[in-house]
Design a protein around this motif. Structure first.
Motif, PDB file in Angstrom:
ATOM      1  N   LEU A  43       0.826  -1.221   0.000  1.00 53.40           N
ATOM      2  CA  LEU A  43       0.000   0.000   0.000  1.00 53.40           C
ATOM      3  C   LEU A  43       0.853   1.261   0.000  1.00 53.40           C
ATOM      4  O   LEU A  43       0.577   2.196  -0.757  1.00 53.40           O
ATOM      5  CB  LEU A  43      -0.957   0.001   1.195  1.00 53.40           C
ATOM      6  N   GLU A  44       1.880   1.293   0.817  1.00 51.28           N
ATOM      7  CA  GLU A  44       2.748   2.479   0.889  1.00 51.28           C
ATOM      8  C   GLU A  44       3.417   2.749  -0.460  1.00 51.28           C
ATOM      9  O   GLU A  44       3.466   3.885  -0.928  1.00 51.28           O
ATOM     10  CB  GLU A  44       3.813   2.289   1.973  1.00 51.28           C
ATOM     11  N   ALA A  45       3.919   1.704  -1.096  1.00 52.57           N
ATOM     12  CA  ALA A  45       4.556   1.861  -2.408  1.00 52.57           C
ATOM     13  C   ALA A  45       3.548   2.334  -3.453  1.00 52.57           C
ATOM     14  O   ALA A  45       3.864   3.198  -4.272  1.00 52.57           O
ATOM     15  CB  ALA A  45       5.179   0.538  -2.851  1.00 52.57           C
ATOM     16  N   LEU A  46       2.350   1.793  -3.404  1.00 54.42           N
ATOM     17  CA  LEU A  46       1.314   2.201  -4.357  1.00 54.42           C
ATOM     18  C   LEU A  46       0.918   3.659  -4.152  1.00 54.42           C
ATOM     19  O   LEU A  46       0.635   4.372  -5.113  1.00 54.42           O
ATOM     20  CB  LEU A  46       0.086   1.296  -4.227  1.00 54.42           C
ATOM     21  N   ALA A  47       0.886   4.104  -2.912  1.00 57.80           N
ATOM     22  CA  ALA A  47       0.502   5.487  -2.623  1.00 57.80           C
ATOM     23  C   ALA A  47       1.556   6.475  -3.112  1.00 57.80           C
ATOM     24  O   ALA A  47       1.231   7.626  -3.422  1.00 57.80           O
ATOM     25  CB  ALA A  47       0.255   5.673  -1.138  1.00 57.80           C
ATOM     26  N   THR A  48       2.808   6.031  -3.201  1.00 54.75           N
ATOM     27  CA  THR A  48       3.875   6.941  -3.620  1.00 54.75           C
ATOM     28  C   THR A  48       4.229   6.828  -5.103  1.00 54.75           C
ATOM     29  O   THR A  48       5.064   7.594  -5.579  1.00 54.75           O
ATOM     30  CB  THR A  48       5.149   6.704  -2.784  1.00 54.75           C
ATOM     31  N   ILE A  49       3.604   5.896  -5.806  1.00 54.84           N
ATOM     32  CA  ILE A  49       3.837   5.798  -7.251  1.00 54.84           C
ATOM     33  C   ILE A  49       3.404   7.106  -7.897  1.00 54.84           C
ATOM     34  O   ILE A  49       2.336   7.625  -7.610  1.00 54.84           O
ATOM     35  CB  ILE A  49       3.038   4.632  -7.871  1.00 54.84           C
ATOM     36  N   LYS A  50       4.243   7.620  -8.748  1.00 51.37           N
ATOM     37  CA  LYS A  50       3.884   8.858  -9.442  1.00 51.37           C
ATOM     38  C   LYS A  50       3.039   8.521 -10.659  1.00 51.37           C
ATOM     39  O   LYS A  50       3.312   7.565 -11.374  1.00 51.37           O
ATOM     40  CB  LYS A  50       5.132   9.624  -9.865  1.00 51.37           C
ATOM     41  N   SER A  51       2.034   9.349 -10.880  1.00 48.63           N
ATOM     42  CA  SER A  51       1.182   9.169 -12.050  1.00 48.63           C
ATOM     43  C   SER A  51       1.939   9.644 -13.291  1.00 48.63           C
ATOM     44  O   SER A  51       2.958  10.338 -13.196  1.00 48.63           O
ATOM     45  CB  SER A  51      -0.115   9.959 -11.892  1.00 48.63           C
ATOM     46  N   LYS A  52       1.432   9.300 -14.439  1.00 53.95           N
ATOM     47  CA  LYS A  52       2.050   9.693 -15.700  1.00 53.95           C
ATOM     48  C   LYS A  52       2.150  11.216 -15.780  1.00 53.95           C
ATOM     49  O   LYS A  52       3.175  11.759 -16.187  1.00 53.95           O
ATOM     50  CB  LYS A  52       1.210   9.151 -16.868  1.00 53.95           C
ATOM     51  N   GLU A  53       1.098  11.903 -15.365  1.00 55.58           N
ATOM     52  CA  GLU A  53       1.070  13.365 -15.417  1.00 55.58           C
ATOM     53  C   GLU A  53       2.144  13.959 -14.498  1.00 55.58           C
ATOM     54  O   GLU A  53       2.812  14.928 -14.854  1.00 55.58           O
ATOM     55  CB  GLU A  53      -0.311  13.894 -15.032  1.00 55.58           C
TER      56      GLU A  53
END
Length: 177
Positions: A127-137
């Motif tokens: 969850l922590e890694a997913l929350a910090t993934i940067k979006s394409k934008e």
């Protein structure tokens, strides 16, 4: 439930899975009406589609999606399941994290069971890694900022007092040619 009804639900779920590139499988069991309503409002604000599903119907819908093998997620299809579908990878993870940050104990809901994000599979521990993934934008914005940074530095140096010094050096180099 009639077989025709199940077929229609599977068809709708299959279309949703094809439409959204990021899928979070969650457990929202035991949320009271107030918290469920709040979660739905937050999902709506974040452009996240929240759908409560039957595990067997979701599995059949996943099997119908061509080009993606969702078999890594089949093991989490137990108990109550809701899916969070989004166009931006990190929004559901941030929403879950924010929604549960003040909850203590074993009954933290919504609970991430698994996810399919940016063509990869994740578990509840991610969850922590997913929350910090940067979006394409966000990544595009970072790249543009990096590209613009050197040009801004040169322009600001030219406009500053040292700009006269740099200008003089450039003029001297030009005259040497």
């Amino acid at each position: 439930m009639k077989k025709e009804d199940k077929g229609k639900i599977i068809e709708v779920l299959t279309d949703l899975l094809k439409q959204y590139p990021h899928i979070y499988i969650t457990d929202i069991e035991a949320l009271n009406a107030e918290r469920t309503s709040k979660l739905r409002r937050e999902c709506f604000k974040g452009e996240v589609k929240l759908v409560v599903v039957k595990n067997t119907l979701l599995k059949k819908a996943m099997e119908n999606v061509e080009g993606i093998d969702f078999s890594e997620l089949y093991s989490v299809l137990k108990g109550n399941t809701a899916i969070m579908l989004a166009s931006i990878a990190n929004v559901p993870a941030r929403l879950i994290k924010e929604f549960t940050k003040n909850i203590k104990g074993d009954n933290v809901k919504p609970l991430l069971k698994g996810a399919y994000v940016q063509e990869g599979f994740y578990t509840a521990n991610d969850l922590e890694a997913l929350a910090t993934i940067k979006s394409k934008e966000e990544l595009v914005g970072d790249i543009i900022a990096l590209i613009q940074s050197p040009a801004k530095n040169v322009i600001s140096a030219l406009q500053a007092g040292s700009g006269q010094k740099i200008h003089g050096i450039l003029k001297t180099l030009e005259e040497r040619k």
